[in-house]
Design a protein around this motif. Sequence first.
Motif, mmCIF file in Angstrom:
data_model
loop_
_atom_site.group_PDB
_atom_site.id
_atom_site.type_symbol
_atom_site.label_atom_id
_atom_site.label_comp_id
_atom_site.label_asym_id
_atom_site.label_seq_id
_atom_site.Cartn_x
_atom_site.Cartn_y
_atom_site.Cartn_z
ATOM 1 N N GLY A 188 0.808 -1.223 0.000
ATOM 2 C CA GLY A 188 0.000 0.000 0.000
ATOM 3 C C GLY A 188 0.837 1.266 0.000
ATOM 4 O O GLY A 188 0.319 2.364 -0.244
ATOM 5 N N GLY A 189 2.138 1.140 0.303
ATOM 6 C CA GLY A 189 3.018 2.305 0.315
ATOM 7 C C GLY A 189 2.687 3.297 1.413
ATOM 8 O O GLY A 189 2.938 4.500 1.265
ATOM 9 N N VAL A 190 2.162 2.803 2.537
ATOM 10 C CA VAL A 190 1.784 3.710 3.615
ATOM 11 C C VAL A 190 1.912 2.986 4.950
ATOM 12 O O VAL A 190 1.684 1.780 5.048
ATOM 13 N N ASP A 191 2.301 3.735 5.972
ATOM 14 C CA ASP A 191 2.323 3.213 7.338
ATOM 15 C C ASP A 191 0.906 3.282 7.881
ATOM 16 O O ASP A 191 0.324 4.377 7.956
ATOM 17 N N PRO A 192 0.287 2.159 8.252
ATOM 18 C CA PRO A 192 -1.100 2.205 8.715
ATOM 19 C C PRO A 192 -1.298 3.015 9.993
ATOM 20 O O PRO A 192 -2.428 3.381 10.325
ATOM 21 N N PHE A 193 -0.195 3.333 10.694
ATOM 22 C CA PHE A 193 -0.288 4.139 11.910
ATOM 23 C C PHE A 193 0.264 5.550 11.700
ATOM 24 O O PHE A 193 0.689 6.218 12.635
ATOM 25 N N CYS A 194 0.234 5.996 10.445
ATOM 26 C CA CYS A 194 0.712 7.335 10.112
ATOM 27 C C CYS A 194 -0.061 8.396 10.917
ATOM 28 O O CYS A 194 -1.225 8.209 11.261
ATOM 29 N N ARG A 195 0.599 9.520 11.188
ATOM 30 C CA ARG A 195 -0.062 10.585 11.966
ATOM 31 C C ARG A 195 -1.148 11.278 11.171
ATOM 32 O O ARG A 195 -2.227 11.577 11.678
ATOM 33 N N ASP A 196 -0.856 11.568 9.913
ATOM 34 C CA ASP A 196 -1.808 12.285 9.056
ATOM 35 C C ASP A 196 -2.630 11.277 8.262
ATOM 36 O O ASP A 196 -2.111 10.562 7.403
ATOM 37 N N LEU A 197 -3.923 11.219 8.535
ATOM 38 C CA LEU A 197 -4.784 10.241 7.858
ATOM 39 C C LEU A 197 -4.876 10.482 6.360
ATOM 40 O O LEU A 197 -5.193 9.564 5.595
ATOM 41 N N LEU A 198 -4.587 11.695 5.922
ATOM 42 C CA LEU A 198 -4.641 11.964 4.487
ATOM 43 C C LEU A 198 -3.479 11.316 3.730
ATOM 44 O O LEU A 198 -3.465 11.304 2.505
ATOM 45 N N ASP A 199 -2.521 10.747 4.490
ATOM 46 C CA ASP A 199 -1.485 9.936 3.841
ATOM 47 C C ASP A 199 -2.116 8.738 3.134
ATOM 48 O O ASP A 199 -1.596 8.245 2.128
ATOM 49 N N PHE A 200 -3.260 8.268 3.661
ATOM 50 C CA PHE A 200 -3.956 7.151 3.018
ATOM 51 C C PHE A 200 -4.511 7.585 1.663
ATOM 52 O O PHE A 200 -4.496 6.813 0.700
ATOM 53 N N ALA A 201 -5.002 8.823 1.586
ATOM 54 C CA ALA A 201 -5.503 9.336 0.310
ATOM 55 C C ALA A 201 -4.367 9.414 -0.708
ATOM 56 O O ALA A 201 -4.537 9.076 -1.888
ATOM 57 N N SER A 202 -3.195 9.837 -0.240
ATOM 58 C CA SER A 202 -2.026 9.902 -1.129
ATOM 59 C C SER A 202 -1.650 8.514 -1.634
ATOM 60 O O SER A 202 -1.278 8.343 -2.801
ATOM 61 N N ALA A 203 -1.770 7.511 -0.761
ATOM 62 C CA ALA A 203 -1.457 6.141 -1.166
ATOM 63 C C ALA A 203 -2.420 5.667 -2.242
ATOM 64 O O ALA A 203 -2.018 4.963 -3.184
ATOM 65 N N CYS A 204 -3.687 6.057 -2.123
ATOM 66 C CA CYS A 204 -4.673 5.689 -3.153
ATOM 67 C C CYS A 204 -4.298 6.305 -4.494
ATOM 68 O O CYS A 204 -4.357 5.645 -5.534
ATOM 69 N N LYS A 205 -3.934 7.576 -4.474
ATOM 70 C CA LYS A 205 -3.574 8.276 -5.715
ATOM 71 C C LYS A 205 -2.367 7.623 -6.382
ATOM 72 O O LYS A 205 -2.339 7.441 -7.607
ATOM 73 N N LYS A 206 -1.374 7.250 -5.579
ATOM 74 C CA LYS A 206 -0.185 6.600 -6.131
ATOM 75 C C LYS A 206 -0.527 5.258 -6.774
ATOM 76 O O LYS A 206 0.109 4.828 -7.738
ATOM 77 N N ALA A 207 -1.549 4.588 -6.215
ATOM 78 C CA ALA A 207 -1.969 3.294 -6.752
ATOM 79 C C ALA A 207 -3.027 3.441 -7.840
ATOM 80 O O ALA A 207 -3.536 2.445 -8.343
ATOM 81 N N HIS A 208 -3.342 4.694 -8.196
ATOM 82 C CA HIS A 208 -4.351 4.994 -9.223
ATOM 83 C C HIS A 208 -5.728 4.456 -8.826
ATOM 84 O O HIS A 208 -6.470 3.919 -9.652
ATOM 85 N N ILE A 209 -6.030 4.596 -7.537
ATOM 86 C CA ILE A 209 -7.320 4.190 -6.982
ATOM 87 C C ILE A 209 -8.086 5.443 -6.571
ATOM 88 O O ILE A 209 -7.512 6.379 -6.000
ATOM 89 N N SER A 210 -9.385 5.477 -6.871
ATOM 90 C CA SER A 210 -10.202 6.638 -6.526
ATOM 91 C C SER A 210 -10.184 6.880 -5.016
ATOM 92 O O SER A 210 -10.283 5.941 -4.223
ATOM 93 N N VAL A 211 -10.084 8.141 -4.655
ATOM 94 C CA VAL A 211 -10.156 8.533 -3.250
ATOM 95 C C VAL A 211 -11.629 8.715 -2.880
ATOM 96 O O VAL A 211 -12.387 9.317 -3.641
#
Length: 321
Positions: free
Chosen positions: A150-173
């Motif tokens: 997923g290219g993201v730490d699931p315990f990241c401080r900023d939850l919008l890091d998950f949105a960035s991971a979606c964009k990198k994977a070409h998945i709709s946010v």
Amino acid sequence: MGRKKYEPTCTRDTWLNRQALLGCVRNFFNRRSVLEVESPVLSGACGTDPQLDYFELNGKPSRFMMTSPEFHMKRLLAAGFGDIFQITKSFRKDEEGAHHNPEFSMVEWYRVGMPQEKLMDEVENLVSEVLGYEIHAKRTRWIDAFKNYGGVDPFCRDLLDFASACKKAHISVPEQPEMMSREDWWDYLMVFVIEPALALNGPEFIMDYPPSQAALAETFVDAEGYRWARRFELFINKVELCNGYTELTDAKEQRRRFEADLEIRKKMNKPLPPIDENFLEALENGMPACSGVALGLDRLFMLALGKKEIEEVILFPSRIA
């Protein structure tokens, strides 16, 4: 010619092959002296998992269609039945799709005194036997699946890091990503980013989940001081096949987790089922240390017979039943 409206979605030849595979599953456990049992499809209580919705039959008292035979099987364990398995129908509301049907077949089994790692070996052996070829599933920790796939730490401080991971994977946010909780993001990335990536590596177990995602599992603390649940899932070709645990045997802790689940369901405006007091009493009286797993048979047979959807191995799926 297309299928007539009254006809099943599974052909007779496919059904014959399915029955042969079903016999293979039963023989697998018989050879290992695991006792076959049978538990009710209707019960006065059901699970509290916020992610599962159940069918409730009105009446006095109410009855629930079981989402899993788990609680009844654990009552049998507490009664001294030893190693047991069950091939049964289970029911989950609003689950429909290529790999889902509200009514589905599963095999669930429990091994007394068997550590989770050995149960994972047994899952591999059963799946290999049904598929007709040997599988060797890679074993990956849940946190590493998020970091590696997923290219993201699931315990990241900023939850919008998950949105960035979606964009990198070409998945709709999702719409309004700022309203998503951490658990929402975990579920979303697992389905749309991580599970598709798993298929590229062949069969793979994901193991050691956050405790919040395994309310019926025993927990442990790793070398870095983080608490994890002893839970595993097996994925093959983008299909989640099973869900297993080292089972929690502490009745007080189990009650606390049920109550926490109900609070989450309340916030989600979902129905609040009664807690299964018979199951908790069984834990209080002593359930042996064990590991257990539920495996979706329709999905396994779909893979074994080279089908794309479980409708092809079910006679009458819910949409035409």
